[in-house]
Scaffold this motif. Structure first.
Motif, mmCIF file in Angstrom:
data_model
loop_
_atom_site.group_PDB
_atom_site.id
_atom_site.type_symbol
_atom_site.label_atom_id
_atom_site.label_comp_id
_atom_site.label_asym_id
_atom_site.label_seq_id
_atom_site.Cartn_x
_atom_site.Cartn_y
_atom_site.Cartn_z
ATOM 1 N N ILE A 223 12.873 -6.336 6.566
ATOM 2 C CA ILE A 223 12.822 -5.284 7.583
ATOM 3 C C ILE A 223 12.701 -5.991 8.923
ATOM 4 O O ILE A 223 11.621 -6.425 9.320
ATOM 5 N N HIS A 233 11.677 3.580 7.303
ATOM 6 C CA HIS A 233 11.702 2.827 6.050
ATOM 7 C C HIS A 233 10.875 3.546 4.995
ATOM 8 O O HIS A 233 9.817 4.111 5.305
ATOM 9 N N TYR A 234 11.319 3.480 3.787
ATOM 10 C CA TYR A 234 10.625 4.148 2.689
ATOM 11 C C TYR A 234 9.354 3.384 2.307
ATOM 12 O O TYR A 234 9.370 2.161 2.175
ATOM 13 N N TYR A 236 6.567 2.607 3.850
ATOM 14 C CA TYR A 236 6.327 1.496 4.783
ATOM 15 C C TYR A 236 5.319 1.913 5.856
ATOM 16 O O TYR A 236 5.392 3.008 6.396
#
Length: 344
Positions: A223, A233-234, A236
């Motif tokens: 990332i 972001h999943y 996160y």
């Protein structure tokens, strides 16, 4: 009374000359080592010269190279003198210059000590040089089309991957500069317009880092963009998530690398100094033992050798008296010249 007086006969003098001869040639190899260390250090600095704020950082490797060459020269000369000392007729041609040679050796050892000291102290100015150099380098990261700066991106990316570091102090340094070239920005896009418009300098700033900051050991895909945007972001959270970019700043990484190298070089130079002192003392014993033969025409006669002909205190007093005499002599000459000028 002489300092560290030793009695010599022919057998001891021969053994002394042979031992010092061997040590001198070992010292020649030590000089080659100092030269090689200076050359290696210079090459390592040149690899990242674009990230150095000035050229003063090359002073130390240049000094090491010079001292290594001088060490090779004086030790080769000393070895030749020790070899010829076994033959009184050959030694006679060297005898007049040995005193000056020994004084030069003492001065050289003092300069070598200063060189070793600089190896340990150069870490301080190098820290500021790297800080400013990295800061400027990061500003020029995007200038891949600008002559003289086109390789800065490549240099920084290779450095960050090699030293496993990111930014100057840390990865957030990339948030404060525009590191993407304008040629790769779509100025018709709303996001680009908003980012440039929100910045007083008209720069395109974002919470992202170059790909070279990514840690390949991380199990999660890197990332590197929108690092502070949790919704992008999943699963996160940048406050608690273990970031998969290098956290260590490149200034600290480079300083640790070069600092460790300079400490190692400094320690080796100190060992070389100890060897140089040993051969200088050995040469003084060779010189004094051959100068005090009881019967100069009989090589087998006994003699005395010493480090100093007098005690340390007496030697220091003699040196000070000579310096004062030289100073008075200079004043007398100046006074005489002034008197001649007045008469004229």
């Amino acid at each position: 009374m002489a300092l560290m007086l030793v009695k010599f006969d022919l057998k001891k003098r021969v053994k002394l000359a042979q031992s010092v001869w061997f040590m001198y040639w070992f010292a020649v190899l030590a000089g080659v080592l100092v030269f090689s260390m200076g050359l290696f250090f210079k090459i390592e600095l040149r690899k990242r010269s674009e990230l150095m704020d000035n050229n003063e950082s090359h002073f130390l490797p240049n000094l090491l190279i010079l001292m290594g060459l001088i060490a090779c020269g004086i030790n080769a000369f000393g070895g030749k003198v020790c070899y010829d000392s076994l033959d009184p007729t050959k030694f006679a041609k060297w005898k007049p210059m040995l005193k000056s040679f020994l004084v030069f050796c003492v001065v050289f050892n003092a300069l070598l000590f200063v060189t070793a000291l600089l190896c340990f102290l150069m870490r301080i100015p190098l820290q500021f040089t790297l800080a400013e150099g990295l800061r400027n380098g990061m500003k020029y990261y995007k200038d891949t089309d600008t002559p003289g700066r086109c390789y800065m991106k490549r240099t920084l990316d290779l450095m960050q991957m090699e030293f496993r570091c990111c930014g100057n102090d840390n990865y957030r340094d990339w948030f404060e500069i525009q590191w993407v070239s304008n040629r790769y920005l779509d100025f018709s896009a709303k996001e680009v317009k908003d980012r440039i418009g929100s910045n007083v300098d008209g720069q395109y700033l974002m919470d992202g880092v170059p790909f070279s900051c990514c840690n390949p050991s991380s199990p999660r895909p890197c990332i590197q963009l929108q690092m502070t945007n949790n919704s992008a972001h999943y699963s996160y959270d940048h406050y608690t998530e273990e970031l998969n970019v290098w956290k260590r700043g490149c200034r600290d990484a480079l300083l640790s690398y070069y600092g460790g190298m300079m400490n190692t070089i400094g320690a080796l130079v100190i060992l070389v100094i100890m060897l140089e002192i040993a051969v200088t003392v050995g040469m003084q014993y060779v010189n004094s033992s051959l100068s005090t033969l009881a019967n100069p025409e009989d090589p087998e006669s006994e003699s005395e050798g010493w480090i100093l002909e007098k005690t340390v205190k007496e030697t220091f007093t003699d040196i000070m008296d000579k310096m004062k005499a030289m100073g008075k002599g200079g004043k007398v000459e100046e006074g005489g010249e002034a008197a001649v000028a007045t008469v004229s």
